[in-house]
Design a protein around this motif. Structure first.
Motif, PDB file in Angstrom:
ATOM      1  N   SER A  44     200.880  87.056 -14.001  1.00  0.00           N
ATOM      2  CA  SER A  44     200.018  87.114 -12.805  1.00  0.00           C
ATOM      3  C   SER A  44     198.568  87.505 -13.091  1.00  0.00           C
ATOM      4  O   SER A  44     197.810  87.776 -12.172  1.00  0.00           O
ATOM      5  CB  SER A  44     200.584  88.065 -11.747  1.00  0.00           C
ATOM      6  OG  SER A  44     201.780  87.563 -11.239  1.00  0.00           O
ATOM      7  N   ALA A  47     196.266  85.168 -11.229  1.00  0.00           N
ATOM      8  CA  ALA A  47     196.520  84.961  -9.800  1.00  0.00           C
ATOM      9  C   ALA A  47     195.228  85.146  -9.003  1.00  0.00           C
ATOM     10  O   ALA A  47     194.468  86.078  -9.242  1.00  0.00           O
ATOM     11  CB  ALA A  47     197.580  85.935  -9.301  1.00  0.00           C
ATOM     12  N   ARG A  49     193.293  84.382  -4.888  1.00  0.00           N
ATOM     13  CA  ARG A  49     193.492  84.124  -3.453  1.00  0.00           C
ATOM     14  C   ARG A  49     193.026  82.711  -3.126  1.00  0.00           C
ATOM     15  O   ARG A  49     191.982  82.268  -3.605  1.00  0.00           O
ATOM     16  CB  ARG A  49     192.690  85.134  -2.648  1.00  0.00           C
ATOM     17  CG  ARG A  49     192.826  84.948  -1.163  1.00  0.00           C
ATOM     18  CD  ARG A  49     192.091  86.054  -0.406  1.00  0.00           C
ATOM     19  NE  ARG A  49     191.981  85.682   0.977  1.00  0.00           N
ATOM     20  CZ  ARG A  49     190.849  85.466   1.609  1.00  0.00           C
ATOM     21  NH1 ARG A  49     189.700  85.634   1.001  1.00  0.00           N
ATOM     22  NH2 ARG A  49     190.838  85.122   2.869  1.00  0.00           N
ATOM     23  N   PRO A  70     203.265  84.302  -6.886  1.00  0.00           N
ATOM     24  CA  PRO A  70     202.133  85.125  -6.484  1.00  0.00           C
ATOM     25  C   PRO A  70     202.109  85.460  -4.996  1.00  0.00           C
ATOM     26  O   PRO A  70     201.324  86.278  -4.555  1.00  0.00           O
ATOM     27  CB  PRO A  70     200.932  84.270  -6.864  1.00  0.00           C
ATOM     28  CG  PRO A  70     201.428  82.868  -6.745  1.00  0.00           C
ATOM     29  CD  PRO A  70     202.871  82.945  -7.188  1.00  0.00           C
ATOM     30  N   ARG A  74     198.185  82.562  -2.374  1.00  0.00           N
ATOM     31  CA  ARG A  74     197.722  82.880  -3.727  1.00  0.00           C
ATOM     32  C   ARG A  74     198.157  81.768  -4.676  1.00  0.00           C
ATOM     33  O   ARG A  74     199.115  81.057  -4.411  1.00  0.00           O
ATOM     34  CB  ARG A  74     198.260  84.222  -4.187  1.00  0.00           C
ATOM     35  CG  ARG A  74     197.737  85.360  -3.279  1.00  0.00           C
ATOM     36  CD  ARG A  74     198.074  86.739  -3.739  1.00  0.00           C
ATOM     37  NE  ARG A  74     197.632  87.101  -5.068  1.00  0.00           N
ATOM     38  CZ  ARG A  74     196.391  87.476  -5.404  1.00  0.00           C
ATOM     39  NH1 ARG A  74     195.443  87.482  -4.491  1.00  0.00           N
ATOM     40  NH2 ARG A  74     196.094  87.835  -6.633  1.00  0.00           N
TER      41      ARG A  74
END
Length: 105
Positions: A44, A47, A49, A70, A74
């Motif tokens: 992650s 990761a 948004r 995620p 995301r």
């Protein structure tokens, strides 16, 4: 067609998206050094948004078999890609990704 927009603070970069590379590789091709570790969707680190356009994101687009989810809104840049159908459509799509300041290497 899909336009990929990357937002970090007040900075914005737009590039044409493609369906034959993970999002991470597309951004790196634009000289954006994105922090990533495993490149298989397990850690992650990459990761981000999704501000808008989540309907054009394909989870684990290249069948890597990533173990991390995620969560809604995301994307894992190393394994997620853009749907081929979105690239081929006549209408334009905008995929906006928000990078935290910690995302840049």
């Amino acid at each position: 067609m899909v336009t990929l927009e990357v937002v970090q603070g007040s900075a914005r970069i737009r590039v044409a998206g493609c369906d034959d590379q993970p999002l991470l590789e597309q951004l790196e091709a634009c000289d954006l050094a994105i922090r990533s570790l495993c490149c298989v969707g397990a850690c992650s680190t990459c990761a981000v948004r999704i501000r808008s356009g989540s309907e054009v994101v394909e989870r684990d687009a290249y069948g890597i078999g990533c173990s991390d989810d995620p969560g809604p809104g995301r994307a894992l840049l190393c394994v997620d890609g853009i749907l081929t159908s979105a690239i081929e459509e006549d209408r334009d799509h905008l995929l906006v990704l928000e990078l935290p300041s910690s995302a840049l290497a």
